[in-house]
Design a protein around this motif. Sequence first.
Motif, PDB file in Angstrom:
ATOM      1  N   PRO A   1      -5.857 -15.151 -26.954  1.00 57.79           N
ATOM      2  CA  PRO A   1      -6.418 -13.912 -27.689  1.00 57.79           C
ATOM      3  C   PRO A   1      -7.444 -13.071 -26.989  1.00 57.79           C
ATOM      4  O   PRO A   1      -9.226 -14.146 -26.746  1.00 57.79           O
ATOM      5  CB  PRO A   1      -6.410 -14.504 -28.864  1.00 57.79           C
ATOM      6  CG  PRO A   1      -7.216 -15.334 -28.910  1.00 57.79           C
ATOM      7  CD  PRO A   1      -6.406 -15.960 -27.904  1.00 57.79           C
ATOM      8  N   PRO A   2      -8.056 -11.923 -26.836  1.00 60.74           N
ATOM      9  CA  PRO A   2      -9.064 -11.040 -26.503  1.00 60.74           C
ATOM     10  C   PRO A   2     -10.346 -11.699 -28.215  1.00 60.74           C
ATOM     11  O   PRO A   2     -10.249 -11.617 -29.188  1.00 60.74           O
ATOM     12  CB  PRO A   2      -8.784 -10.072 -26.600  1.00 60.74           C
ATOM     13  CG  PRO A   2      -7.700  -9.354 -27.457  1.00 60.74           C
ATOM     14  CD  PRO A   2      -6.837 -11.043 -27.473  1.00 60.74           C
ATOM     15  N   VAL A   3     -11.247 -11.823 -27.292  1.00 56.34           N
ATOM     16  CA  VAL A   3     -12.601 -12.224 -27.994  1.00 56.34           C
ATOM     17  C   VAL A   3     -13.115 -10.877 -28.576  1.00 56.34           C
ATOM     18  O   VAL A   3     -13.253  -9.952 -27.772  1.00 56.34           O
ATOM     19  CB  VAL A   3     -13.844 -13.356 -27.299  1.00 56.34           C
ATOM     20  CG1 VAL A   3     -14.607 -13.148 -28.529  1.00 56.34           C
ATOM     21  CG2 VAL A   3     -12.921 -14.253 -27.476  1.00 56.34           C
ATOM     22  N   PRO A   4     -13.312 -10.631 -29.660  1.00 50.26           N
ATOM     23  CA  PRO A   4     -13.511  -9.400 -29.752  1.00 50.26           C
ATOM     24  C   PRO A   4     -15.107  -9.557 -29.388  1.00 50.26           C
ATOM     25  O   PRO A   4     -16.047 -10.317 -30.261  1.00 50.26           O
ATOM     26  CB  PRO A   4     -13.609  -8.972 -31.887  1.00 50.26           C
ATOM     27  CG  PRO A   4     -13.056 -10.700 -32.310  1.00 50.26           C
ATOM     28  CD  PRO A   4     -12.985 -11.380 -30.849  1.00 50.26           C
ATOM     29  N   ALA A   5     -15.526  -8.127 -29.205  1.00 51.03           N
ATOM     30  CA  ALA A   5     -16.944  -7.644 -28.901  1.00 51.03           C
ATOM     31  C   ALA A   5     -17.785  -7.615 -29.676  1.00 51.03           C
ATOM     32  O   ALA A   5     -17.698  -7.262 -30.916  1.00 51.03           O
ATOM     33  CB  ALA A   5     -16.904  -6.929 -28.083  1.00 51.03           C
ATOM     34  N   ALA A   6     -19.374  -8.792 -29.860  1.00 49.78           N
ATOM     35  CA  ALA A   6     -19.550  -8.744 -30.715  1.00 49.78           C
ATOM     36  C   ALA A   6     -19.921  -6.846 -31.023  1.00 49.78           C
ATOM     37  O   ALA A   6     -20.628  -5.818 -30.096  1.00 49.78           O
ATOM     38  CB  ALA A   6     -21.409  -8.842 -30.889  1.00 49.78           C
ATOM     39  N   PRO A   7     -20.288  -6.649 -32.569  1.00 48.41           N
ATOM     40  CA  PRO A   7     -20.648  -5.195 -32.436  1.00 48.41           C
ATOM     41  C   PRO A   7     -21.964  -4.345 -32.086  1.00 48.41           C
ATOM     42  O   PRO A   7     -22.694  -5.611 -32.035  1.00 48.41           O
ATOM     43  CB  PRO A   7     -20.246  -4.812 -34.690  1.00 48.41           C
ATOM     44  CG  PRO A   7     -20.435  -6.670 -35.148  1.00 48.41           C
ATOM     45  CD  PRO A   7     -20.053  -7.614 -33.533  1.00 48.41           C
ATOM     46  N   ALA A   8     -21.649  -3.839 -31.952  1.00 54.62           N
ATOM     47  CA  ALA A   8     -23.166  -3.190 -31.412  1.00 54.62           C
ATOM     48  C   ALA A   8     -24.456  -3.344 -32.420  1.00 54.62           C
ATOM     49  O   ALA A   8     -23.961  -2.802 -33.690  1.00 54.62           O
ATOM     50  CB  ALA A   8     -23.097  -1.708 -30.296  1.00 54.62           C
ATOM     51  N   PRO A   9     -25.571  -3.629 -32.399  1.00 56.69           N
ATOM     52  CA  PRO A   9     -26.058  -3.961 -33.555  1.00 56.69           C
ATOM     53  C   PRO A   9     -26.616  -2.171 -34.054  1.00 56.69           C
ATOM     54  O   PRO A   9     -26.873  -1.405 -33.085  1.00 56.69           O
ATOM     55  CB  PRO A   9     -27.543  -4.150 -32.965  1.00 56.69           C
ATOM     56  CG  PRO A   9     -27.396  -4.449 -31.470  1.00 56.69           C
ATOM     57  CD  PRO A   9     -26.336  -4.295 -30.862  1.00 56.69           C
ATOM     58  N   ALA A  10     -26.330  -2.647 -35.157  1.00 56.13           N
ATOM     59  CA  ALA A  10     -26.544  -1.048 -35.444  1.00 56.13           C
ATOM     60  C   ALA A  10     -28.466  -0.226 -35.473  1.00 56.13           C
ATOM     61  O   ALA A  10     -29.132  -1.004 -35.287  1.00 56.13           O
ATOM     62  CB  ALA A  10     -26.465  -0.970 -37.611  1.00 56.13           C
ATOM     63  N   PRO A  11     -27.928   1.271 -34.668  1.00 58.25           N
ATOM     64  CA  PRO A  11     -29.613   1.654 -34.685  1.00 58.25           C
ATOM     65  C   PRO A  11     -30.604   1.085 -36.016  1.00 58.25           C
ATOM     66  O   PRO A  11     -30.290   1.290 -37.016  1.00 58.25           O
ATOM     67  CB  PRO A  11     -29.199   2.974 -35.102  1.00 58.25           C
ATOM     68  CG  PRO A  11     -27.778   3.099 -35.292  1.00 58.25           C
ATOM     69  CD  PRO A  11     -27.087   2.183 -35.496  1.00 58.25           C
ATOM     70  N   VAL A  12     -31.816   1.143 -35.538  1.00 55.28           N
ATOM     71  CA  VAL A  12     -32.919   0.558 -36.455  1.00 55.28           C
ATOM     72  C   VAL A  12     -32.617   1.828 -37.216  1.00 55.28           C
ATOM     73  O   VAL A  12     -33.450   2.637 -36.368  1.00 55.28           O
ATOM     74  CB  VAL A  12     -33.862   0.291 -36.237  1.00 55.28           C
ATOM     75  CG1 VAL A  12     -35.345   0.339 -36.940  1.00 55.28           C
ATOM     76  CG2 VAL A  12     -33.619  -1.211 -35.679  1.00 55.28           C
ATOM     77  N   GLN A  13     -32.877   2.123 -38.433  1.00 63.51           N
ATOM     78  CA  GLN A  13     -33.127   3.605 -39.345  1.00 63.51           C
ATOM     79  C   GLN A  13     -34.477   3.071 -40.461  1.00 63.51           C
ATOM     80  O   GLN A  13     -34.389   2.394 -40.652  1.00 63.51           O
ATOM     81  CB  GLN A  13     -31.892   3.740 -40.530  1.00 63.51           C
ATOM     82  CG  GLN A  13     -31.212   4.116 -39.997  1.00 63.51           C
ATOM     83  CD  GLN A  13     -29.609   4.055 -41.085  1.00 63.51           C
ATOM     84  OE1 GLN A  13     -29.862   3.921 -42.198  1.00 63.51           O
ATOM     85  NE2 GLN A  13     -28.444   5.326 -40.635  1.00 63.51           N
ATOM     86  N   ARG A  14     -35.104   3.960 -39.642  1.00 60.82           N
ATOM     87  CA  ARG A  14     -36.713   4.010 -40.071  1.00 60.82           C
ATOM     88  C   ARG A  14     -36.352   5.097 -41.844  1.00 60.82           C
ATOM     89  O   ARG A  14     -36.158   5.871 -41.800  1.00 60.82           O
ATOM     90  CB  ARG A  14     -37.738   4.325 -39.128  1.00 60.82           C
ATOM     91  CG  ARG A  14     -38.246   3.617 -37.989  1.00 60.82           C
ATOM     92  CD  ARG A  14     -38.582   4.277 -37.127  1.00 60.82           C
ATOM     93  NE  ARG A  14     -39.653   3.191 -36.448  1.00 60.82           N
ATOM     94  CZ  ARG A  14     -40.278   3.840 -35.165  1.00 60.82           C
ATOM     95  NH1 ARG A  14     -41.059   4.662 -35.167  1.00 60.82           N
ATOM     96  NH2 ARG A  14     -40.732   2.871 -34.401  1.00 60.82           N
TER      97      ARG A  14
END
Length: 158
Positions: A21-34
């Motif tokens: 089964p395809p390994v789901p790609a790790a979610p891209a880190p959320a952009p750092v919100q300052r």
Amino acid sequence: MRRTAVRAPQAEVEQPQEAAPPVPAAPAPAPVQRQTLQTEFAFELPRGYVDEAGTVHRDGVMRLSTARDELVPLRDIRVQENPAYLSVVLLGRVITRLGTLPLVHDGVVENMFASDLAFLQDFYRQINAEGHTRASVECPHCAEPFEVELGGSRLGES
């Protein structure tokens, strides 16, 4: 006696491999919100400061106060002689703009109308206490709720 292993036909031995089964790609880190902190606040004086030329200045900007802003005026001889002068010196430090005046200082604040000074003192308390200068309490005798003012009576007091 010769033993021969019975071999199964090739097709039966090799079982088709199931696709993993395809390994789901790790979610891209959320952009750092300052988080931004608002440090300057616009105001409009009720009456306005009248300069030497007769020009009325009403729109201004006040910045948040620092500990230094509250400590330095305590060394001022005018404040030591008259504690009520504390708010004048303090406001002169934190008002960054008033109309088209090139510079705002305690001398400007000192010559404001009393209603404008009272407005600025209240505005100072609001922005530096994040609007939380009141607390809800309950009367210990009748259990009636009411609010109390936590701020001091003059700027720089608690």
